[in-house]
Design a protein around this motif. Structure first.
Motif, PDB file in Angstrom:
ATOM      1  N   PRO A 132      78.382  41.571  87.715  1.00  0.00           N
ATOM      2  CA  PRO A 132      79.227  42.353  86.794  1.00  0.00           C
ATOM      3  C   PRO A 132      79.366  41.706  85.421  1.00  0.00           C
ATOM      4  O   PRO A 132      79.262  42.397  84.393  1.00  0.00           O
ATOM      5  CB  PRO A 132      80.573  42.412  87.530  1.00  0.00           C
ATOM      6  CG  PRO A 132      80.213  42.319  88.970  1.00  0.00           C
ATOM      7  CD  PRO A 132      79.054  41.357  89.012  1.00  0.00           C
ATOM      8  N   ALA A 133      79.570  40.400  85.384  1.00  0.00           N
ATOM      9  CA  ALA A 133      79.663  39.720  84.088  1.00  0.00           C
ATOM     10  C   ALA A 133      78.331  39.771  83.351  1.00  0.00           C
ATOM     11  O   ALA A 133      78.291  39.906  82.116  1.00  0.00           O
ATOM     12  CB  ALA A 133      80.099  38.270  84.286  1.00  0.00           C
ATOM     13  N   ALA A 134      77.230  39.696  84.101  1.00  0.00           N
ATOM     14  CA  ALA A 134      75.906  39.699  83.472  1.00  0.00           C
ATOM     15  C   ALA A 134      75.601  41.048  82.826  1.00  0.00           C
ATOM     16  O   ALA A 134      75.096  41.108  81.693  1.00  0.00           O
ATOM     17  CB  ALA A 134      74.838  39.345  84.499  1.00  0.00           C
ATOM     18  N   VAL A 135      75.898  42.158  83.526  1.00  0.00           N
ATOM     19  CA  VAL A 135      75.593  43.468  82.941  1.00  0.00           C
ATOM     20  C   VAL A 135      76.522  43.759  81.756  1.00  0.00           C
ATOM     21  O   VAL A 135      76.118  44.412  80.786  1.00  0.00           O
ATOM     22  CB  VAL A 135      75.665  44.589  84.001  1.00  0.00           C
ATOM     23  CG1 VAL A 135      74.587  44.406  85.056  1.00  0.00           C
ATOM     24  CG2 VAL A 135      77.027  44.706  84.632  1.00  0.00           C
ATOM     25  N   LEU A 136      77.752  43.261  81.824  1.00  0.00           N
ATOM     26  CA  LEU A 136      78.638  43.429  80.678  1.00  0.00           C
ATOM     27  C   LEU A 136      78.126  42.626  79.487  1.00  0.00           C
ATOM     28  O   LEU A 136      78.127  43.108  78.347  1.00  0.00           O
ATOM     29  CB  LEU A 136      80.063  42.997  81.030  1.00  0.00           C
ATOM     30  CG  LEU A 136      81.066  43.046  79.863  1.00  0.00           C
ATOM     31  CD1 LEU A 136      81.146  44.446  79.260  1.00  0.00           C
ATOM     32  CD2 LEU A 136      82.435  42.573  80.321  1.00  0.00           C
ATOM     33  N   ALA A 137      77.677  41.405  79.750  1.00  0.00           N
ATOM     34  CA  ALA A 137      77.145  40.578  78.672  1.00  0.00           C
ATOM     35  C   ALA A 137      75.918  41.237  78.037  1.00  0.00           C
ATOM     36  O   ALA A 137      75.757  41.235  76.805  1.00  0.00           O
ATOM     37  CB  ALA A 137      76.781  39.191  79.198  1.00  0.00           C
ATOM     38  N   ALA A 138      75.059  41.823  78.866  1.00  0.00           N
ATOM     39  CA  ALA A 138      73.877  42.512  78.341  1.00  0.00           C
ATOM     40  C   ALA A 138      74.287  43.702  77.476  1.00  0.00           C
ATOM     41  O   ALA A 138      73.730  43.920  76.389  1.00  0.00           O
ATOM     42  CB  ALA A 138      72.983  42.971  79.486  1.00  0.00           C
ATOM     43  N   ALA A 139      75.264  44.480  77.948  1.00  0.00           N
ATOM     44  CA  ALA A 139      75.718  45.644  77.187  1.00  0.00           C
ATOM     45  C   ALA A 139      76.345  45.228  75.863  1.00  0.00           C
ATOM     46  O   ALA A 139      76.112  45.857  74.819  1.00  0.00           O
ATOM     47  CB  ALA A 139      76.712  46.451  78.019  1.00  0.00           C
ATOM     48  N   LEU A 140      77.135  44.161  75.883  1.00  0.00           N
ATOM     49  CA  LEU A 140      77.761  43.682  74.647  1.00  0.00           C
ATOM     50  C   LEU A 140      76.718  43.165  73.665  1.00  0.00           C
ATOM     51  O   LEU A 140      76.805  43.439  72.458  1.00  0.00           O
ATOM     52  CB  LEU A 140      78.768  42.576  74.975  1.00  0.00           C
ATOM     53  CG  LEU A 140      80.066  43.024  75.651  1.00  0.00           C
ATOM     54  CD1 LEU A 140      80.856  41.803  76.136  1.00  0.00           C
ATOM     55  CD2 LEU A 140      80.916  43.860  74.690  1.00  0.00           C
ATOM     56  N   ALA A 141      75.739  42.433  74.170  1.00  0.00           N
ATOM     57  CA  ALA A 141      74.703  41.888  73.292  1.00  0.00           C
ATOM     58  C   ALA A 141      73.900  43.006  72.638  1.00  0.00           C
ATOM     59  O   ALA A 141      73.635  42.974  71.429  1.00  0.00           O
ATOM     60  CB  ALA A 141      73.790  40.962  74.090  1.00  0.00           C
ATOM     61  N   LEU A 142      73.522  43.995  73.417  1.00  0.00           N
ATOM     62  CA  LEU A 142      72.757  45.113  72.865  1.00  0.00           C
ATOM     63  C   LEU A 142      73.607  45.932  71.893  1.00  0.00           C
ATOM     64  O   LEU A 142      73.114  46.410  70.867  1.00  0.00           O
ATOM     65  CB  LEU A 142      72.245  46.004  73.996  1.00  0.00           C
ATOM     66  CG  LEU A 142      71.146  45.393  74.879  1.00  0.00           C
ATOM     67  CD1 LEU A 142      70.918  46.246  76.115  1.00  0.00           C
ATOM     68  CD2 LEU A 142      69.846  45.248  74.086  1.00  0.00           C
ATOM     69  N   SER A 143      74.882  46.100  72.228  1.00  0.00           N
ATOM     70  CA  SER A 143      75.774  46.878  71.362  1.00  0.00           C
ATOM     71  C   SER A 143      76.010  46.185  70.023  1.00  0.00           C
ATOM     72  O   SER A 143      76.257  46.846  69.011  1.00  0.00           O
ATOM     73  CB  SER A 143      77.121  47.119  72.066  1.00  0.00           C
ATOM     74  OG  SER A 143      76.945  47.878  73.240  1.00  0.00           O
ATOM     75  N   ALA A 144      75.957  44.877  70.034  1.00  0.00           N
ATOM     76  CA  ALA A 144      76.200  44.130  68.804  1.00  0.00           C
ATOM     77  C   ALA A 144      74.954  44.005  67.933  1.00  0.00           C
ATOM     78  O   ALA A 144      75.047  43.609  66.769  1.00  0.00           O
ATOM     79  CB  ALA A 144      76.719  42.733  69.137  1.00  0.00           C
ATOM     80  N   THR A 145      73.786  44.350  68.504  1.00  0.00           N
ATOM     81  CA  THR A 145      72.545  44.113  67.762  1.00  0.00           C
ATOM     82  C   THR A 145      71.754  45.389  67.513  1.00  0.00           C
ATOM     83  O   THR A 145      71.574  45.804  66.371  1.00  0.00           O
ATOM     84  CB  THR A 145      71.672  43.100  68.514  1.00  0.00           C
ATOM     85  OG1 THR A 145      71.472  43.553  69.870  1.00  0.00           O
ATOM     86  CG2 THR A 145      72.322  41.729  68.533  1.00  0.00           C
ATOM     87  N   SER A 146      71.300  46.053  68.582  1.00  0.00           N
ATOM     88  CA  SER A 146      70.321  47.128  68.402  1.00  0.00           C
ATOM     89  C   SER A 146      70.817  48.530  68.736  1.00  0.00           C
ATOM     90  O   SER A 146      70.169  49.507  68.347  1.00  0.00           O
ATOM     91  CB  SER A 146      69.088  46.827  69.264  1.00  0.00           C
ATOM     92  OG  SER A 146      69.445  46.732  70.631  1.00  0.00           O
ATOM     93  N   LEU A 147      71.920  48.667  69.442  1.00  0.00           N
ATOM     94  CA  LEU A 147      72.382  49.995  69.843  1.00  0.00           C
ATOM     95  C   LEU A 147      73.286  50.613  68.779  1.00  0.00           C
ATOM     96  O   LEU A 147      73.824  49.919  67.911  1.00  0.00           O
ATOM     97  CB  LEU A 147      73.110  49.906  71.187  1.00  0.00           C
ATOM     98  CG  LEU A 147      72.217  49.593  72.394  1.00  0.00           C
ATOM     99  CD1 LEU A 147      73.034  49.521  73.670  1.00  0.00           C
ATOM    100  CD2 LEU A 147      71.096  50.622  72.531  1.00  0.00           C
TER     101      LEU A 147
END
Length: 480
Positions: free
Chosen positions: A361-376
């Motif tokens: 759960p922490a990993a998928v949230l981290a992935a979503a946050l990273a993508l949201s802050a950069t490319s999404l």
């Protein structure tokens, strides 16, 4: 600790079923805050989605095509008229394109607040609402922290963000329906799950097959505990397939002289093998950053099979990629399939799988946050420019304000949604014999040449147009 099934007191420790350690239960006030957390998450997502889509619209950055079409449809419903979308062709009934009568639900709100922003805000609200059942189901099965992490990861998922970024589409109704249906399924409320799924028949023609897949998963899960519910679910699956066939073969062709136009997209050179690399990449995006592949352990993932199936069988490249809105209906399915898989993985005999499920759960949230802050798309929320209307847009809007209400206009993407709430708008060059009073298009790239009057004459031989003005790259001509 009480063994009667009641909640322990604030000072009483309780076993964390995932981590296997002792954690303190929240006090009653904390429990109320915990129950309210999924609702707070939905509100925050609504604000974020609205800011993005409305900001893009104000800046004339949206493509406008689907938004313009659906505004024409909702406007017709609001004034109790047939759902004609002249942008698809003069007098074109939208039920001959996609069977989506559900959008009529927007009509009362549109009657009070006419304009494209109403559709964008409704879409933002529906997509944000879908995070509520995802977060609630995850919290109930996995605990507060992990459940909210999954709810937030879902709300920030790339498929949802692409839908927010894509103006408006009817699938915004399907996303919360699927989320609530799967939440009920995970809670073993079989008939409630089916009830949430049935309105999918009114959202889009292909979703009858998705309803059938949902019903079969309900039947499988209920087969031992509730045979009556399982039989009902099988019946609903049959209804879903039959309804889809009826809409494809009878209802839509009755509104469209040429039948269902999208069959031809399934018959392109190369067929299913065309663009196979891109299709596999999209499949990886559906399963890896959102679920770490663990969702493959859950039968709930079968609900995504119909949508993935028709997209990947198509020879049309628009359906393959991670762009547009096509993956939005997959996001609640993979999110709650992950929740289901995590719930079972924590009881697995393999230590590595239990450890993986603990961290995921922490990993998928981290992935979503990273993508949201950069490319999404939501990365734009931090840009000051999103909230400011450019001078060229203000100039173009002043020019378009010279068009009187109620007249016929041919327009391209730049002006569509500045006019669809008050004029009869046709796609430029596709008015099929209708002679417009005004013609407007964005010529900032010079694609139409440097003679606007000559270009208008090519579109409508024999008619005479005069140049009203140019502003922000937008050209406006009037027929005289």
């Amino acid at each position: 600790m009480s063994i009667s099934g009641g909640l322990p007191t604030a000072s009483e420790p309780a076993a964390d079923p995932v981590a296997g350690s002792l954690v303190a239960r929240p006090a009653p006030g904390g429990r109320r805050a915990a129950r309210g957390a999924p609702y707070g998450l939905a509100v925050l997502l609504f604000l974020a989605y609205s800011a993005l889509s409305v900001g893009r619209h104000r800046r004339m950055e949206a493509s406008s095509w689907d938004l313009g079409i659906y505004e024409q449809v909702v406007r017709a419903y609001a004034w109790l008229q047939p759902p004609v979308a002249d942008l698809k062709g003069p007098g074109f009934n939208i039920l001959g394109d996609h069977f989506s009568p559900v959008v009529a639900l927007i009509a009362p709100l549109y009657r009070v607040f006419p304009g494209p922003v109403t559709l964008l805000v409704v879409q933002a609200a529906l997509l944000a609402l879908s995070a509520l059942p995802v977060a609630r189901a995850s919290v109930r099965l996995l605990g507060q922290a992990r459940g909210l992490a999954l709810g937030a990861a879902y709300g920030l998922s790339w498929g949802i963000q692409r839908a927010v970024d894509f103006d408006f589409h009817e699938i915004c109704f399907a996303v919360p329906l699927l989320a609530f249906a799967l939440e009920a399924l995970l809670a073993r409320r079989w008939t409630t799950a089916l009830a949430w799924g049935l309105p999918l028949l009114l959202v889009k023609e292909d979703l009858g097959v998705t309803l059938a897949a949902l019903a079969l998963v309900v039947a499988w899960r209920a087969r031992a505990a509730d045979r009556r519910a399982a039989r009902i679910a099988v019946a609903v699956a049959v209804v879903g397939v039959a309804a889809a066939a009826l809409v494809f073969l009878v209802v839509i062709p009755s509104f469209a002289a040429d039948g269902y136009a999208y069959w031809e997209k399934m018959d392109r050179p190369g067929g299913p093998l065309r663009g196979l690399g891109t299709k596999l990449t999209t499949l990886a995006w559906v399963l890896v950053p959102t679920t770490g592949l663990l969702a493959l352990r859950s039968p709930l993932l079968l609900v995504a099979a119909p949508t993935l199936g028709w997209r990947f069988l198509s020879g049309d490249a628009h359906y393959w990629s991670t762009d547009w809105h096509y993956s939005a209906v997959l996001m609640p399915v993979v999110a709650l399939a992950l929740t289901d898989a995590l719930d079972s993985a924590r009881r697995d005999d393999r230590p590595w799988l239990r450890a993986y499920s603990l961290q995921l759960p922490a990993a998928v949230l981290a992935a979503a946050l990273a993508l949201s802050a950069t490319s999404l798309p939501l990365s734009r929320l931090g840009e000051r420019s999103l909230y400011a209307k450019p001078a060229r847009v203000e100039a173009a809007e002043r020019l378009l304000a010279k068009i009187p209400d109620g007249v016929r206009v041919e327009a391209d993407n730049a002006a569509l949604t500045r006019l669809t709430s008050r004029c009869q708008v046709y796609w430029i060059g596709d008015a099929e014999g209708v002679l417009p009073a005004f013609l407007t298009y964005d010529n900032s790239s010079g694609w139409a040449g440097d003679d606007p009057v000559g270009y208008a004459g090519q579109l409508h031989p024999g008619a005479r147009f005069v140049l009203v003005g140019e502003a922000g790259g937008v050209v406006l001509l009037q027929r005289v």
